[in-house]
Scaffold this motif. Sequence first.
Motif, PDB file in Angstrom:
ATOM      1  N   LYS A 124     -18.479   0.076  -7.463  1.00  0.00           N
ATOM      2  CA  LYS A 124     -19.902  -0.030  -7.134  1.00  0.00           C
ATOM      3  C   LYS A 124     -20.381  -1.484  -7.147  1.00  0.00           C
ATOM      4  O   LYS A 124     -21.273  -1.870  -6.389  1.00  0.00           O
ATOM      5  CB  LYS A 124     -20.724   0.810  -8.107  1.00  0.00           C
ATOM      6  N   LYS A 125     -19.790  -2.317  -8.009  1.00  0.00           N
ATOM      7  CA  LYS A 125     -20.263  -3.696  -8.155  1.00  0.00           C
ATOM      8  C   LYS A 125     -19.556  -4.683  -7.225  1.00  0.00           C
ATOM      9  O   LYS A 125     -20.091  -5.758  -6.945  1.00  0.00           O
ATOM     10  CB  LYS A 125     -20.083  -4.156  -9.603  1.00  0.00           C
ATOM     11  N   ALA A 126     -18.364  -4.341  -6.769  1.00  0.00           N
ATOM     12  CA  ALA A 126     -17.557  -5.286  -5.994  1.00  0.00           C
ATOM     13  C   ALA A 126     -18.131  -5.524  -4.602  1.00  0.00           C
ATOM     14  O   ALA A 126     -18.820  -4.671  -4.035  1.00  0.00           O
ATOM     15  CB  ALA A 126     -16.123  -4.776  -5.888  1.00  0.00           C
ATOM     16  N   ASN A 127     -17.811  -6.688  -4.032  1.00  0.00           N
ATOM     17  CA  ASN A 127     -18.188  -6.950  -2.642  1.00  0.00           C
ATOM     18  C   ASN A 127     -17.217  -6.206  -1.717  1.00  0.00           C
ATOM     19  O   ASN A 127     -16.234  -5.633  -2.164  1.00  0.00           O
ATOM     20  CB  ASN A 127     -18.186  -8.458  -2.344  1.00  0.00           C
ATOM     21  N   TYR A 128     -17.510  -6.248  -0.414  1.00  0.00           N
ATOM     22  CA  TYR A 128     -16.713  -5.440   0.516  1.00  0.00           C
ATOM     23  C   TYR A 128     -15.245  -5.842   0.506  1.00  0.00           C
ATOM     24  O   TYR A 128     -14.350  -4.985   0.523  1.00  0.00           O
ATOM     25  CB  TYR A 128     -17.274  -5.555   1.936  1.00  0.00           C
ATOM     26  N   GLU A 129     -14.973  -7.148   0.474  1.00  0.00           N
ATOM     27  CA  GLU A 129     -13.582  -7.616   0.509  1.00  0.00           C
ATOM     28  C   GLU A 129     -12.785  -7.084  -0.686  1.00  0.00           C
ATOM     29  O   GLU A 129     -11.670  -6.557  -0.523  1.00  0.00           O
ATOM     30  CB  GLU A 129     -13.547  -9.144   0.521  1.00  0.00           C
ATOM     31  N   ASP A 130     -13.350  -7.222  -1.883  1.00  0.00           N
ATOM     32  CA  ASP A 130     -12.665  -6.723  -3.082  1.00  0.00           C
ATOM     33  C   ASP A 130     -12.591  -5.202  -3.080  1.00  0.00           C
ATOM     34  O   ASP A 130     -11.592  -4.610  -3.490  1.00  0.00           O
ATOM     35  CB  ASP A 130     -13.382  -7.205  -4.346  1.00  0.00           C
ATOM     36  N   LYS A 131     -13.655  -4.586  -2.598  1.00  0.00           N
ATOM     37  CA  LYS A 131     -13.679  -3.124  -2.558  1.00  0.00           C
ATOM     38  C   LYS A 131     -12.598  -2.583  -1.629  1.00  0.00           C
ATOM     39  O   LYS A 131     -11.966  -1.560  -1.911  1.00  0.00           O
ATOM     40  CB  LYS A 131     -15.068  -2.655  -2.111  1.00  0.00           C
ATOM     41  N   HIS A 132     -12.366  -3.288  -0.538  1.00  0.00           N
ATOM     42  CA  HIS A 132     -11.325  -2.863   0.400  1.00  0.00           C
ATOM     43  C   HIS A 132      -9.943  -2.999  -0.229  1.00  0.00           C
ATOM     44  O   HIS A 132      -9.060  -2.156  -0.017  1.00  0.00           O
ATOM     45  CB  HIS A 132     -11.406  -3.666   1.699  1.00  0.00           C
ATOM     46  N   LYS A 133      -9.736  -4.045  -1.036  1.00  0.00           N
ATOM     47  CA  LYS A 133      -8.468  -4.184  -1.756  1.00  0.00           C
ATOM     48  C   LYS A 133      -8.280  -3.023  -2.732  1.00  0.00           C
ATOM     49  O   LYS A 133      -7.169  -2.512  -2.905  1.00  0.00           O
ATOM     50  CB  LYS A 133      -8.443  -5.511  -2.521  1.00  0.00           C
ATOM     51  N   MET A 134      -9.359  -2.628  -3.371  1.00  0.00           N
ATOM     52  CA  MET A 134      -9.298  -1.508  -4.301  1.00  0.00           C
ATOM     53  C   MET A 134      -8.926  -0.218  -3.572  1.00  0.00           C
ATOM     54  O   MET A 134      -8.075   0.555  -4.031  1.00  0.00           O
ATOM     55  CB  MET A 134     -10.645  -1.341  -5.022  1.00  0.00           C
ATOM     56  N   PHE A 135      -9.557  -0.003  -2.426  1.00  0.00           N
ATOM     57  CA  PHE A 135      -9.252   1.200  -1.642  1.00  0.00           C
ATOM     58  C   PHE A 135      -7.783   1.222  -1.232  1.00  0.00           C
ATOM     59  O   PHE A 135      -7.112   2.257  -1.312  1.00  0.00           O
ATOM     60  CB  PHE A 135     -10.151   1.263  -0.408  1.00  0.00           C
ATOM     61  N   GLU A 136      -7.282   0.082  -0.814  1.00  0.00           N
ATOM     62  CA  GLU A 136      -5.874  -0.001  -0.407  1.00  0.00           C
ATOM     63  C   GLU A 136      -4.943   0.310  -1.575  1.00  0.00           C
ATOM     64  O   GLU A 136      -3.891   0.941  -1.392  1.00  0.00           O
ATOM     65  CB  GLU A 136      -5.573  -1.392   0.150  1.00  0.00           C
ATOM     66  N   TRP A 137      -5.314  -0.138  -2.780  1.00  0.00           N
ATOM     67  CA  TRP A 137      -4.468   0.164  -3.950  1.00  0.00           C
ATOM     68  C   TRP A 137      -4.429   1.668  -4.203  1.00  0.00           C
ATOM     69  O   TRP A 137      -3.360   2.245  -4.414  1.00  0.00           O
ATOM     70  CB  TRP A 137      -4.988  -0.561  -5.192  1.00  0.00           C
ATOM     71  N   PHE A 138      -5.586   2.307  -4.185  1.00  0.00           N
ATOM     72  CA  PHE A 138      -5.639   3.747  -4.454  1.00  0.00           C
ATOM     73  C   PHE A 138      -4.826   4.539  -3.433  1.00  0.00           C
ATOM     74  O   PHE A 138      -4.057   5.434  -3.795  1.00  0.00           O
ATOM     75  CB  PHE A 138      -7.090   4.239  -4.460  1.00  0.00           C
ATOM     76  N   THR A 139      -5.003   4.243  -2.167  1.00  0.00           N
ATOM     77  CA  THR A 139      -4.296   5.006  -1.138  1.00  0.00           C
ATOM     78  C   THR A 139      -2.802   4.723  -1.159  1.00  0.00           C
ATOM     79  O   THR A 139      -1.987   5.606  -0.901  1.00  0.00           O
ATOM     80  CB  THR A 139      -4.870   4.691   0.259  1.00  0.00           C
ATOM     81  N   ALA A 140      -2.426   3.491  -1.480  1.00  0.00           N
ATOM     82  CA  ALA A 140      -0.999   3.145  -1.524  1.00  0.00           C
ATOM     83  C   ALA A 140      -0.301   3.772  -2.715  1.00  0.00           C
ATOM     84  O   ALA A 140       0.885   4.117  -2.648  1.00  0.00           O
ATOM     85  CB  ALA A 140      -0.830   1.628  -1.557  1.00  0.00           C
ATOM     86  N   HIS A 141      -1.018   3.932  -3.826  1.00  0.00           N
ATOM     87  CA  HIS A 141      -0.383   4.413  -5.049  1.00  0.00           C
ATOM     88  C   HIS A 141      -0.510   5.925  -5.235  1.00  0.00           C
ATOM     89  O   HIS A 141       0.082   6.475  -6.159  1.00  0.00           O
ATOM     90  CB  HIS A 141      -0.981   3.706  -6.267  1.00  0.00           C
ATOM     91  N   HIS A 142      -1.262   6.576  -4.377  1.00  0.00           N
ATOM     92  CA  HIS A 142      -1.367   8.021  -4.500  1.00  0.00           C
ATOM     93  C   HIS A 142      -0.029   8.675  -4.177  1.00  0.00           C
ATOM     94  O   HIS A 142       0.498   8.553  -3.074  1.00  0.00           O
ATOM     95  CB  HIS A 142      -2.436   8.572  -3.552  1.00  0.00           C
ATOM     96  N   ASP A 143       0.542   9.355  -5.163  1.00  0.00           N
ATOM     97  CA  ASP A 143       1.774  10.131  -4.968  1.00  0.00           C
ATOM     98  C   ASP A 143       2.945   9.269  -4.495  1.00  0.00           C
ATOM     99  O   ASP A 143       3.850   9.748  -3.826  1.00  0.00           O
ATOM    100  CB  ASP A 143       1.525  11.253  -3.953  1.00  0.00           C
ATOM    101  N   VAL A 144       2.905   7.961  -4.834  1.00  0.00           N
ATOM    102  CA  VAL A 144       4.005   7.096  -4.408  1.00  0.00           C
ATOM    103  C   VAL A 144       4.632   6.421  -5.616  1.00  0.00           C
ATOM    104  O   VAL A 144       5.755   6.699  -5.985  1.00  0.00           O
ATOM    105  CB  VAL A 144       3.507   6.031  -3.396  1.00  0.00           C
TER     106      VAL A 144
END
Length: 462
Positions: free
Chosen positions: A249-269
């Motif tokens: 909620k607090k991060a800017n778009y660039e950091d938030k996008h990195k966070m999203f990429e981490w979650f999707t990459a690490h799901h079930d992997v």
Amino acid sequence: MLFSTRTHDRGYDYFLNGAVHDIEYSNNEFKAVVSGNKDYNVRVVFSEDDENEILDMDCTCPYACDENTCKHMVAALYKFDECRENGLVLKSLADVLFKPAHTKEDIAARETAIKKLVTYADNKTVRSFLAEVLASDDKLCRRFYNIQNKLFTNVDVDKYFKQIDHIIKRYAGYENFLDRYSANDFIEEIEDIIDGDLRMMIDNENYINAFEISCYIFTALSNIDTYDCDYKVEAFENDITLLWSELIKKANYEDKHKMFEWFTAHHDVSVCDYSDGPIEDVIISEFKEKEFEKDKLDFYTKMLRRSEKLDDDFEKDYAINKWALVYLDFIAGINLDENIIENEFKKYCIYSNVRKLYVDRCLQNSEYDKAIQLLDEGIIIDADNSGVVSYYIEKKKDIYLKTGDKDNYLKKIWDLVLKNAVGNMNIYRELKQQYNEDEWCKLREDILKKTFTFSKSCEILQ
């Protein structure tokens, strides 16, 4: 007791220079250490009735040993007066500090007492104690160093990774097994990093480093065998999930996008099965901005395609049911063509949970005939699942009631009472309300003959 002018003035200078420390007050007895050429212990005994009345006073300095009053006593008395004037209740401080704090009130009182203890301690005592503590604890030393140098805006995360690895190795050992006896201490040490260092990073708006370290903790924890203390780990896992939500909620778009990429990459992997739930929850519940619509749509589509390729039929059906629901609920909430949404619902409505969602969608749009058709198809497809069939028939009953189709409404209630939901007293009472007392007496006997079970027949007869 009287002090000479010279003794008084020198004692007052000692007090002003912060020479009084290690103060303690209990049972009307005040103790302090006064530092000069050496450290001397001063003791002052006050009257129980009046703290201004001194009953006895002594000091370990050579001058006071001959029963003289000394400058150290003067300094100690000024310290005592300072503490009283500033609202520090010395005689109760030890009780608050060292008794168990279980309630919110006790915890708050203890925190206040600690702040007072530090506030009224002299600089020399605080510095000496802090140096001793930091020398014995690398973790606190690193945190203090970062605070002093304001380094929480640009953190060496590798150092934290090594620190976390060291904590895990110390408690889980080479076998990577965390037992229930070690779990509390282990979690407490990790929480120190989260509540201390990561909180400092967040306060300094360094969200990405805080996120990276929290992810490392989560991933490392998922690789530990916690069979003996799963419930403790789950509670801790929830704390990390809440932290993620705050960071996103607090991060800017660039950091938030990195966070999203981490979650999707690490799901079930790269993390084990227990971790899928929290990661899925974050992906689904967060990243609600329009900029993430395509990313989330791609991820849900990928999960559906992966589910469809599973070999085990049970796992396959479970996974498709789950991800189809998420996918369809998502596309129904974004700006997609209605024909595309409709076709996607039709594609996956062979799965019971999707069919239920599809029916609710039709009801929201007042498409009652279409909802009935979906339910009738479901009754055939899921004929082997009595619970699902019962749900479909009850749903049809409610639709007929809403649309004023009394005959079909009654028919569905009878189907439920006699066949699909036998023993369901709520349905039974709903049927009873449709008839007067004389009619019901005759009908009740018929129900008892066709659906007799001792426990339920007792309720029916009432």
